[in-house]
Design an enzyme around this catalytic site. Structure first.
Site, mmCIF file in Angstrom:
data_model
loop_
_atom_site.group_PDB
_atom_site.id
_atom_site.type_symbol
_atom_site.label_atom_id
_atom_site.label_comp_id
_atom_site.label_asym_id
_atom_site.label_seq_id
_atom_site.Cartn_x
_atom_site.Cartn_y
_atom_site.Cartn_z
ATOM 1 N N LYS A 196 15.236 -2.379 -80.681
ATOM 2 C CA LYS A 196 14.449 -3.203 -79.771
ATOM 3 C C LYS A 196 12.962 -3.275 -80.109
ATOM 4 C CE LYS A 196 15.444 -4.506 -76.035
ATOM 5 N NZ LYS A 196 16.268 -4.850 -74.902
ATOM 6 N N GLU B 131 5.331 -9.937 -70.735
ATOM 7 C CA GLU B 131 6.112 -9.623 -69.527
ATOM 8 C C GLU B 131 5.206 -9.083 -68.426
ATOM 9 O OE1 GLU B 131 10.428 -8.014 -70.470
ATOM 10 O OE2 GLU B 131 8.973 -7.095 -71.805
ATOM 11 N N SER C 252 12.331 0.664 -77.400
ATOM 12 C CA SER C 252 13.182 1.180 -76.331
ATOM 13 C C SER C 252 13.490 2.640 -76.623
ATOM 14 C CB SER C 252 14.472 0.366 -76.275
ATOM 15 O OG SER C 252 15.518 1.134 -75.707
ATOM 16 N N ASN D 237 -24.633 -6.369 -43.007
ATOM 17 C CA ASN D 237 -23.806 -7.574 -43.059
ATOM 18 C C ASN D 237 -24.315 -8.587 -44.083
ATOM 19 O OD1 ASN D 237 -22.510 -6.253 -41.040
ATOM 20 N ND2 ASN D 237 -23.164 -7.629 -39.380
ATOM 21 N N TYR E 240 -19.783 -11.469 -38.523
ATOM 22 C CA TYR E 240 -19.146 -10.398 -39.285
ATOM 23 C C TYR E 240 -18.130 -9.648 -38.433
ATOM 24 C CZ TYR E 240 -18.366 -6.129 -41.932
ATOM 25 O OH TYR E 240 -17.765 -5.099 -42.599
ATOM 26 N N SER F 17 -15.391 2.758 -47.147
ATOM 27 C CA SER F 17 -15.073 1.861 -48.270
ATOM 28 C C SER F 17 -15.675 2.386 -49.570
ATOM 29 C CB SER F 17 -15.592 0.455 -47.969
ATOM 30 O OG SER F 17 -16.965 0.493 -47.623
ATOM 31 N N ASN G 247 10.178 -5.015 -77.741
ATOM 32 C CA ASN G 247 10.059 -5.743 -76.477
ATOM 33 C C ASN G 247 8.684 -6.382 -76.292
ATOM 34 O OD1 ASN G 247 12.678 -4.980 -75.721
ATOM 35 N ND2 ASN G 247 11.934 -3.036 -74.889
ATOM 36 N N HIS H 57 13.488 -29.783 -69.156
ATOM 37 C CA HIS H 57 14.644 -29.051 -68.594
ATOM 38 C C HIS H 57 15.099 -27.938 -69.536
ATOM 39 C CE1 HIS H 57 15.114 -32.606 -65.893
ATOM 40 N NE2 HIS H 57 14.763 -33.249 -66.991
HETATM 41 N N1 ARG Z 1 -18.733 -1.618 -45.774
HETATM 42 C C1 ARG Z 1 -18.949 -2.817 -45.050
HETATM 43 C C2 ARG Z 1 -18.164 -3.973 -45.673
HETATM 44 O O1 ARG Z 1 -17.749 -3.831 -46.767
HETATM 45 C C3 ARG Z 1 -20.381 -3.172 -45.035
HETATM 46 C C4 ARG Z 1 -20.822 -3.984 -43.855
HETATM 47 C C5 ARG Z 1 -20.652 -3.193 -42.630
HETATM 48 N N2 ARG Z 1 -21.259 -3.750 -41.510
HETATM 49 C C6 ARG Z 1 -20.986 -3.272 -40.280
HETATM 50 N N3 ARG Z 1 -21.598 -3.791 -39.311
HETATM 51 N N4 ARG Z 1 -20.128 -2.320 -40.122
HETATM 52 O O2 ARG Z 1 -17.950 -5.014 -45.107
#
Ligand code: ARG
Length: 458
Positions: A285, A292, A279, A112, A319, A25, A287, A158
């Site tokens: 134009k 939008e 445009s 967690n 978790y 992540s 716009n 309306h």
């Molecule tokens: N990258 C994880 C998340 O965003 C962090 C927590 C991960 N915990 C685990 N037990 N894998 O949720």
């Protein structure tokens, strides 16, 4: 092998390369670096105070983390995918820097509760910022209302002409919406602003931690009360996404009106050139891209709410890795809402109002028909009968290509002998608007009172 992994102990085989990429992540959670470091410093200080780790180690940890913070901010930190997320990237760097002491930081903590803390820290600052953007937009709307205080426009139901209203009254309708949005953000802050750290992986921790002390260090007015819930609760994020969806719905309705009002058919307003584009083929134009796009972005914000609701449904306690999917929708919504509010505040400030066009439109479409009916009621006729009489006079006007104010007194009297020459002043646009005097109505006096009330922060 898995030796660079902070959890590598029980593994003999290295992680599959693509699994590493797929589960990481870091690409999106690196934006939590500040919160992660701040949380770790508070955690380390508490560990020291409780004599869970030595004070010299705390000093090393705090110093090391501060250096890492500087490095990240200077763009000199190499984030590694094999270290999965922001938490392990920072912790692993800390240990590389300061050795033993760094390895003591994670005592009595889990990723967690750490990630739950980071998101809460992050969102609570954003909630405050979004509230400030809402204030800015409300200020823009109030400026337009004040600048065009006596401009009359048609009010619609309306999308058919209904009754004349003050343009300022229309702006104040949006002020009400954005004030409610702000109140919702402030309310969400109450549930976000609770410290989850100390829940450990799910059951709490065997160390004599002092959660209240961490809460104090991090400015949390309260701590969570159940460790399972602490690590698995994302209600605060869902609340925010729901409130953001409502906010975007308001911006989208406003967008729709601005787009309509800037057509050559309406011509009620001109958006300034800086907020429009041309445009590539049609030279004439201009716009309204900004409204939008805001209308369009409303779709992603709704989608983000649905995405996280769906991630959370059916998750057993506590978790689950699914929850890593909370961040992208959350961050995307924060960015989209802030961008949309900022651009709207500026665009509304610069918007030009075509006073005459609005007024002429307000005079059309028999917009004062209700006022004729009310006039007859004041002369003693029951409302239902008055409605019928005026309906007939409108039909007559349509057949004879006339407007209500153009009817002669003889013509009026033909519809009802109760009608007298005072009818003419009863159905001017000003009379129509200003007759609606009760709280929340469109009268000039009422609108001025509302502007003053909002300006006074009420
Ligand atoms: N990258 C994880 C998340 O965003 C962090 C927590 C991960 N915990 C685990 N037990 N894998 O949720």
């Amino acid at each position: 092998m898995s030796k660079d992994k902070l959890w590598g102990g029980r593994f003999t085989q290295p992680t599959n390369k693509f699994v590493e990429e797929f589960t990481a992540s870091i690409d999106f959670d690196k934006r939590l670096y500040h919160q992660d470091i701040r949380g770790s410093i508070a955690h380390a200080r508490m560990l020291g105070k409780q004599r869970i780790i030595p004070m010299e180690d705390v000093e090393k940890i705090v110093h090391g983390l501060q250096e890492i913070l500087d490095q990240i901010e200077a763009g000199k930190f190499d984030f590694s995918i094999s270290l999965e997320d922001i938490h392990m990237n920072i912790e692993s760097r800390l240990s590389a820097k300061i050795g033993e002491a760094g390895k003591r930081l994670h005592t009595g903590r889990s990723r967690n509760d750490q990630v739950a803390l980071d998101i809460r820290l992050y969102l609570r600052d954003e909630l405050v910022e979004i509230s400030a953007y809402l204030d800015l937009l409300v200020d823009s709307l109030l400026n337009q209302a004040e600048k065009n205080i006596d401009v009359i426009m048609p009010g619609y139901t309306h999308l058919q002409t209904a009754q004349p209203i003050l343009f300022a009254h229309h702006m104040l309708a949006y002020v009400e919406m954005f004030k409610r949005d702000k109140a919702r953000m402030e309310d969400c802050l109450k549930r976000t602003n609770v410290l989850p750290l100390g829940a450990g992986a799910l059951a709490g921790t065997t160390f004599p931690i002092d959660r209240e002390h961490v809460a104090e260090l991090l400015d949390f007015p309260e701590v969570t009360r159940n460790s399972l819930d602490s690590v698995s609760d994302r209600d605060f994020a869902l609340e925010f996404l729901a409130h953001a969806s409502i906010l975007m719905m308001h911006l989208s309705r406003f967008s729709e009106e601005l787009i309509l009002w800037s057509t050559s058919e309406f011509k009620f307003i001109d958006l300034s050139d800086g907020f429009c584009t041309g445009s590539s083929i049609m030279p004439q134009k201009k716009n309204p891209d900004v409204p939008e796009l805001v209308r369009g972005k409303t779709g992603r914000v709704y989608g983000n709410l649905m995405a996280l609701l769906t991630v959370m449904k059916s998750l057993p306690l506590a978790y689950n890795k699914d929850m890593q999917e909370d961040k992208e929708p959350l961050f995307d919504t924060i960015d989209t809402v802030k961008g949309s509010l900022k651009i709207f505040a500026d665009m509304i400030r610069e918007m030009q109002v075509n006073t005459d066009t609005m007024r002429n439109a307000a005079a059309k479409g028999f917009s004062t028909a209700t006022d004729v009916a009310d006039y007859l009621v004041r002369k003693g006729m029951p409302f239902r009968d008055a409605h019928e009489v005026v309906g007939k006079s409108v039909a007559y006007c349509i057949a004879n290509k006339k407007d209500l104010p153009e009817l002669s007194i003889e013509e009026w009297k033909g519809f009802s002998p109760m009608i007298d020459t005072d009818i003419y002043e009863a159905i001017t646009l000003e009379a129509s608007v200003n007759a609606r005097r009760a709280t929340g109505g469109t009268s000039l006096e009422g609108v001025k009172r509302e502007i003053a009330r909002v300006r006074a922060g009420k």
